[in-house]
Design a protein around this motif. Structure first.
Motif, PDB file in Angstrom:
ATOM      1  N   THR A 238       0.831  -1.209   0.000  1.00 48.09           N
ATOM      2  CA  THR A 238       0.000   0.000   0.000  1.00 48.09           C
ATOM      3  C   THR A 238       0.861   1.253   0.000  1.00 48.09           C
ATOM      4  O   THR A 238       0.569   2.226  -0.712  1.00 48.09           O
ATOM      5  CB  THR A 238      -0.939   0.007   1.218  1.00 48.09           C
ATOM      6  OG1 THR A 238      -1.738  -1.180   1.224  1.00 48.09           O
ATOM      7  CG2 THR A 238      -1.852   1.227   1.192  1.00 48.09           C
ATOM      8  N   VAL A 239       1.928   1.233   0.794  1.00 49.95           N
ATOM      9  CA  VAL A 239       2.843   2.379   0.834  1.00 49.95           C
ATOM     10  C   VAL A 239       3.526   2.560  -0.521  1.00 49.95           C
ATOM     11  O   VAL A 239       3.688   3.687  -1.010  1.00 49.95           O
ATOM     12  CB  VAL A 239       3.900   2.199   1.941  1.00 49.95           C
ATOM     13  CG1 VAL A 239       4.894   3.367   1.937  1.00 49.95           C
ATOM     14  CG2 VAL A 239       3.230   2.090   3.303  1.00 49.95           C
ATOM     15  N   TYR A 240       3.928   1.448  -1.136  1.00 48.80           N
ATOM     16  CA  TYR A 240       4.587   1.521  -2.443  1.00 48.80           C
ATOM     17  C   TYR A 240       3.635   2.129  -3.482  1.00 48.80           C
ATOM     18  O   TYR A 240       4.033   2.986  -4.284  1.00 48.80           O
ATOM     19  CB  TYR A 240       5.025   0.130  -2.893  1.00 48.80           C
ATOM     20  CG  TYR A 240       5.802   0.148  -4.188  1.00 48.80           C
ATOM     21  CD1 TYR A 240       7.155   0.481  -4.208  1.00 48.80           C
ATOM     22  CD2 TYR A 240       5.170  -0.155  -5.398  1.00 48.80           C
ATOM     23  CE1 TYR A 240       7.866   0.506  -5.406  1.00 48.80           C
ATOM     24  CE2 TYR A 240       5.864  -0.126  -6.596  1.00 48.80           C
ATOM     25  CZ  TYR A 240       7.220   0.203  -6.587  1.00 48.80           C
ATOM     26  OH  TYR A 240       7.904   0.255  -7.767  1.00 48.80           O
ATOM     27  N   VAL A 241       2.375   1.703  -3.449  1.00 50.99           N
ATOM     28  CA  VAL A 241       1.376   2.262  -4.364  1.00 50.99           C
ATOM     29  C   VAL A 241       1.173   3.748  -4.071  1.00 50.99           C
ATOM     30  O   VAL A 241       1.017   4.562  -4.997  1.00 50.99           O
ATOM     31  CB  VAL A 241       0.041   1.500  -4.242  1.00 50.99           C
ATOM     32  CG1 VAL A 241      -1.066   2.207  -5.027  1.00 50.99           C
ATOM     33  CG2 VAL A 241       0.202   0.065  -4.726  1.00 50.99           C
ATOM     34  N   SER A 242       1.195   4.114  -2.794  1.00 51.95           N
ATOM     35  CA  SER A 242       1.049   5.525  -2.412  1.00 51.95           C
ATOM     36  C   SER A 242       2.178   6.359  -3.014  1.00 51.95           C
ATOM     37  O   SER A 242       1.951   7.468  -3.512  1.00 51.95           O
ATOM     38  CB  SER A 242       1.053   5.666  -0.887  1.00 51.95           C
ATOM     39  OG  SER A 242       0.005   4.940  -0.299  1.00 51.95           O
ATOM     40  N   GLY A 243       3.404   5.817  -2.946  1.00 48.82           N
ATOM     41  CA  GLY A 243       4.537   6.519  -3.534  1.00 48.82           C
ATOM     42  C   GLY A 243       4.389   6.680  -5.038  1.00 48.82           C
ATOM     43  O   GLY A 243       4.721   7.728  -5.605  1.00 48.82           O
ATOM     44  N   TRP A 244       3.883   5.632  -5.690  1.00 53.77           N
ATOM     45  CA  TRP A 244       3.676   5.678  -7.143  1.00 53.77           C
ATOM     46  C   TRP A 244       2.630   6.734  -7.500  1.00 53.77           C
ATOM     47  O   TRP A 244       2.821   7.524  -8.434  1.00 53.77           O
ATOM     48  CB  TRP A 244       3.233   4.307  -7.636  1.00 53.77           C
ATOM     49  CG  TRP A 244       2.950   4.263  -9.105  1.00 53.77           C
ATOM     50  CD1 TRP A 244       3.858   4.206 -10.131  1.00 53.77           C
ATOM     51  CD2 TRP A 244       1.655   4.285  -9.717  1.00 53.77           C
ATOM     52  NE1 TRP A 244       3.212   4.190 -11.342  1.00 53.77           N
ATOM     53  CE2 TRP A 244       1.855   4.240 -11.131  1.00 53.77           C
ATOM     54  CE3 TRP A 244       0.350   4.341  -9.222  1.00 53.77           C
ATOM     55  CZ2 TRP A 244       0.801   4.251 -12.027  1.00 53.77           C
ATOM     56  CZ3 TRP A 244      -0.710   4.353 -10.124  1.00 53.77           C
ATOM     57  CH2 TRP A 244      -0.474   4.303 -11.497  1.00 53.77           C
ATOM     58  N   LEU A 245       1.535   6.775  -6.730  1.00 55.35           N
ATOM     59  CA  LEU A 245       0.496   7.773  -6.977  1.00 55.35           C
ATOM     60  C   LEU A 245       1.022   9.182  -6.721  1.00 55.35           C
ATOM     61  O   LEU A 245       0.650  10.136  -7.427  1.00 55.35           O
ATOM     62  CB  LEU A 245      -0.725   7.491  -6.090  1.00 55.35           C
ATOM     63  CG  LEU A 245      -1.508   6.213  -6.421  1.00 55.35           C
ATOM     64  CD1 LEU A 245      -2.597   5.972  -5.382  1.00 55.35           C
ATOM     65  CD2 LEU A 245      -2.129   6.314  -7.814  1.00 55.35           C
ATOM     66  N   SER A 246       1.872   9.319  -5.712  1.00 53.80           N
ATOM     67  CA  SER A 246       2.474  10.629  -5.426  1.00 53.80           C
ATOM     68  C   SER A 246       3.320  11.100  -6.600  1.00 53.80           C
ATOM     69  O   SER A 246       3.251  12.263  -7.010  1.00 53.80           O
ATOM     70  CB  SER A 246       3.326  10.550  -4.155  1.00 53.80           C
ATOM     71  OG  SER A 246       3.976  11.783  -3.902  1.00 53.80           O
ATOM     72  N   ARG A 247       4.104  10.183  -7.143  1.00 54.56           N
ATOM     73  CA  ARG A 247       4.936  10.543  -8.292  1.00 54.56           C
ATOM     74  C   ARG A 247       4.073  10.868  -9.510  1.00 54.56           C
ATOM     75  O   ARG A 247       4.425  11.737 -10.320  1.00 54.56           O
ATOM     76  CB  ARG A 247       5.907   9.401  -8.611  1.00 54.56           C
ATOM     77  CG  ARG A 247       6.994   9.217  -7.551  1.00 54.56           C
ATOM     78  CD  ARG A 247       8.062   8.233  -8.012  1.00 54.56           C
ATOM     79  NE  ARG A 247       7.540   6.873  -8.121  1.00 54.56           N
ATOM     80  CZ  ARG A 247       7.486   6.009  -7.135  1.00 54.56           C
ATOM     81  NH1 ARG A 247       7.916   6.367  -5.922  1.00 54.56           N
ATOM     82  NH2 ARG A 247       7.016   4.789  -7.320  1.00 54.56           N
ATOM     83  N   MET A 248       2.949  10.185  -9.649  1.00 57.54           N
ATOM     84  CA  MET A 248       2.036  10.466 -10.752  1.00 57.54           C
ATOM     85  C   MET A 248       1.464  11.879 -10.648  1.00 57.54           C
ATOM     86  O   MET A 248       1.111  12.489 -11.657  1.00 57.54           O
ATOM     87  CB  MET A 248       0.891   9.440 -10.768  1.00 57.54           C
ATOM     88  CG  MET A 248       1.309   8.037 -11.181  1.00 57.54           C
ATOM     89  SD  MET A 248       1.790   7.939 -12.926  1.00 57.54           S
ATOM     90  CE  MET A 248       0.186   8.152 -13.705  1.00 57.54           C
ATOM     91  N   SER A 249       1.370  12.384  -9.408  1.00 57.45           N
ATOM     92  CA  SER A 249       0.865  13.753  -9.217  1.00 57.45           C
ATOM     93  C   SER A 249       1.978  14.783  -9.333  1.00 57.45           C
ATOM     94  O   SER A 249       1.763  15.967  -9.074  1.00 57.45           O
ATOM     95  CB  SER A 249       0.209  13.872  -7.836  1.00 57.45           C
ATOM     96  OG  SER A 249       1.196  13.872  -6.804  1.00 57.45           O
ATOM     97  N   GLY A 250       3.168  14.307  -9.719  1.00 55.77           N
ATOM     98  CA  GLY A 250       4.309  15.212  -9.825  1.00 55.77           C
ATOM     99  C   GLY A 250       4.887  15.570  -8.478  1.00 55.77           C
ATOM    100  O   GLY A 250       5.630  16.553  -8.351  1.00 55.77           O
ATOM    101  N   GLY A 251       4.546  14.779  -7.454  1.00 53.77           N
ATOM    102  CA  GLY A 251       5.035  15.045  -6.109  1.00 53.77           C
ATOM    103  C   GLY A 251       4.213  16.084  -5.376  1.00 53.77           C
ATOM    104  O   GLY A 251       4.522  16.429  -4.229  1.00 53.77           O
ATOM    105  N   TYR A 252       3.154  16.577  -6.007  1.00 51.45           N
ATOM    106  CA  TYR A 252       2.335  17.614  -5.382  1.00 51.45           C
ATOM    107  C   TYR A 252       1.595  17.068  -4.160  1.00 51.45           C
ATOM    108  O   TYR A 252       1.442  17.760  -3.151  1.00 51.45           O
ATOM    109  CB  TYR A 252       1.321  18.166  -6.388  1.00 51.45           C
ATOM    110  CG  TYR A 252       0.462  19.271  -5.841  1.00 51.45           C
ATOM    111  CD1 TYR A 252       0.977  20.555  -5.649  1.00 51.45           C
ATOM    112  CD2 TYR A 252      -0.871  19.045  -5.501  1.00 51.45           C
ATOM    113  CE1 TYR A 252       0.194  21.573  -5.125  1.00 51.45           C
ATOM    114  CE2 TYR A 252      -1.668  20.052  -4.980  1.00 51.45           C
ATOM    115  CZ  TYR A 252      -1.126  21.315  -4.797  1.00 51.45           C
ATOM    116  OH  TYR A 252      -1.899  22.315  -4.264  1.00 51.45           O
ATOM    117  N   ILE A 253       1.123  15.821  -4.240  1.00 51.72           N
ATOM    118  CA  ILE A 253       0.442  15.185  -3.102  1.00 51.72           C
ATOM    119  C   ILE A 253       1.440  14.261  -2.418  1.00 51.72           C
ATOM    120  O   ILE A 253       1.950  13.332  -3.035  1.00 51.72           O
ATOM    121  CB  ILE A 253      -0.799  14.401  -3.551  1.00 51.72           C
ATOM    122  CG1 ILE A 253      -1.754  15.310  -4.332  1.00 51.72           C
ATOM    123  CG2 ILE A 253      -1.511  13.810  -2.339  1.00 51.72           C
ATOM    124  CD1 ILE A 253      -2.976  14.585  -4.853  1.00 51.72           C
TER     125      ILE A 253
END
Length: 402
Positions: free
Chosen positions: A229-244
């Motif tokens: 779940t944390v790994y997916v969270s990091g991937w989603l964060s990178r998808m947002s350009g690090g904004y979230i």
């Protein structure tokens, strides 16, 4: 230093902090005691400066911060938030208002990095401090200056605020809760409140069925899924350009996955690893103390006083106004807002102490607890566990090399 000796010393410091916190009824926090011991030990060369690194806890803590965040998400349910929506509105709104006001006003007196670090610390908890320190490390590794303060001093700044605000929060809230307890007792004596006895089954992981097959509900599988779940969270964060921030996403996923019964409530509890993982992430915050001299801390006295005083004043004003609008009394509204200074278990300890001090019979004490305790516990989750992680994750992106 041998890893086992370093680990033993760190655990000894933690034991001393826990003992003093217990004896003072959490008035002096375990974190404050540990901070002072580490600071004195490092500055006087009683401890080797690589003590925390050698203990092995630093690397572990760095790896599992996100797992703890997901776990915190599984402690809250949509049903909890719905039942205590007024409390959540007061707590969340107070943190948001405090974040915005402090972020804007503090930049009139301090540079942006100090403003962000101080605001995140005063509105949040250990996780917020760790997010700030992680961002400072990122700036430092990029070869940039962190502004008027060195990277080590700036990293220590939110930790000191975190320690001091616990003390201030306990002192202020204890008196406010006694006023609310007195009001509740008066209402009970007038016949406006009733005492009810009921057995409420604790919403533990053993009582809730998961949608996962049995082989994915073991302690090892749970840790695997939390890590995933944390790994997916990091991937989603990178998808947002690090904004979230990754931790913001991890918290929200924890709440959502509990709702859909992928994770049981308090996901880490059945793994018997929560205590060790929690200690390991707390130890991270003490790392910068190894390179700080006490005389350097004089530069932080004014900013610390500013944030403590401003934080309390903003909470009093905003929580009172918001709380009265949703139908809570003034003292109870302010007490909910003040949970952003300490969170659970302080919310429970202070409520029980206020009830015991004001109630004159066991029944009166029980009535006071029934009417205040659920609100205060939810208040702590709404401020420290949820909103402060989100606001902290959003504002740390404002820090920059100067």
């Amino acid at each position: 230093m041998e890893p086992v000796l370093a680990f033993t010393i760190v655990m000894a410091i933690w034991t001393i902090g826990e003992f003093i916190s217990s004896k003072t009824r959490a008035l002096i926090s375990m974190m404050l005691v540990a901070s002072m011991i580490f600071l004195i030990g490092f500055s006087a060369d009683f401890f080797p400066h690589d003590l925390i690194l050698d203990s092995g806890l630093l690397n572990l803590g760095t790896a599992v911060i996100g797992i703890i965040i997901v776990h915190l998400g599984t402690m809250m349910s949509f049903e909890d938030l719905k039942a205590q929506w007024k409390t959540f509105v007061i707590g969340a709104s107070t943190v948001v208002v405090m974040t915005l006001v402090l972020l804007l006003v503090s930049q009139l007196f301090f540079d942006r990095n100090i403003a962000v670090a101080g605001t995140a610390a005063i509105t949040g908890g250990t996780v917020s401090v760790l997010m700030v320190q992680d961002k400072i490390q990122e700036i430092y590794q990029a070869g940039q200056s962190t502004g008027h303060l060195s990277s080590y001093l700036l990293a220590v700044f939110p930790l000191l605020i975190l320690n001091m605000k616990n003390l201030v929060g306990f002192l202020v809230t204890a008196n406010i809760l006694k006023k609310e307890a007195t009001r509740v007792k008066g209402e009970y004596r007038k016949g406006n409140l009733s005492f009810y006895e009921e057995e409420v089954a604790a919403n533990t992981s053993a009582d809730v069925k998961s949608v996962l097959p049995d082989f994915l509900q073991t302690p090892y599988a749970t840790l695997f899924l939390l890590g995933l779940t944390v790994y997916v969270s990091g991937w989603l964060s990178r998808m947002s350009g690090g904004y979230i921030n990754t931790f913001v996403i991890a918290l929200l996923l924890g709440i959502i996955l509990r709702h859909f019964k992928v994770f049981k409530p308090n996901a880490l509890t059945p793994t018997d690893s929560f205590g060790l993982l929690m200690i390991s992430i707390m130890v991270i915050a003490f790392g910068p103390l190894a390179d700080i001299q006490p005389k350097d801390l004089l530069a932080l006295v004014w900013p610390i006083i500013f944030y403590l005083v401003a934080g309390v004043l903003i909470i009093f004003a905003s929580a009172y106004v918001i709380g009265r609008r949703v139908g809570y009394s003034g003292p109870l509204s302010i007490a909910v807002g003040m949970t952003s200074f300490f969170g659970f278990p302080g919310t429970m300890v202070l409520t029980k102490e206020a009830a015991a001090a004001v109630g004159e019979t066991e029944e009166e004490i029980a009535v006071i607890e029934q009417n205040i305790l659920p609100i205060m516990v939810t208040g702590g989750f709404s401020t420290i566990t949820i909103t402060s992680v989100i606001t902290g994750g959003l504002i740390v992106g404002l820090m920059m090399g100067l």
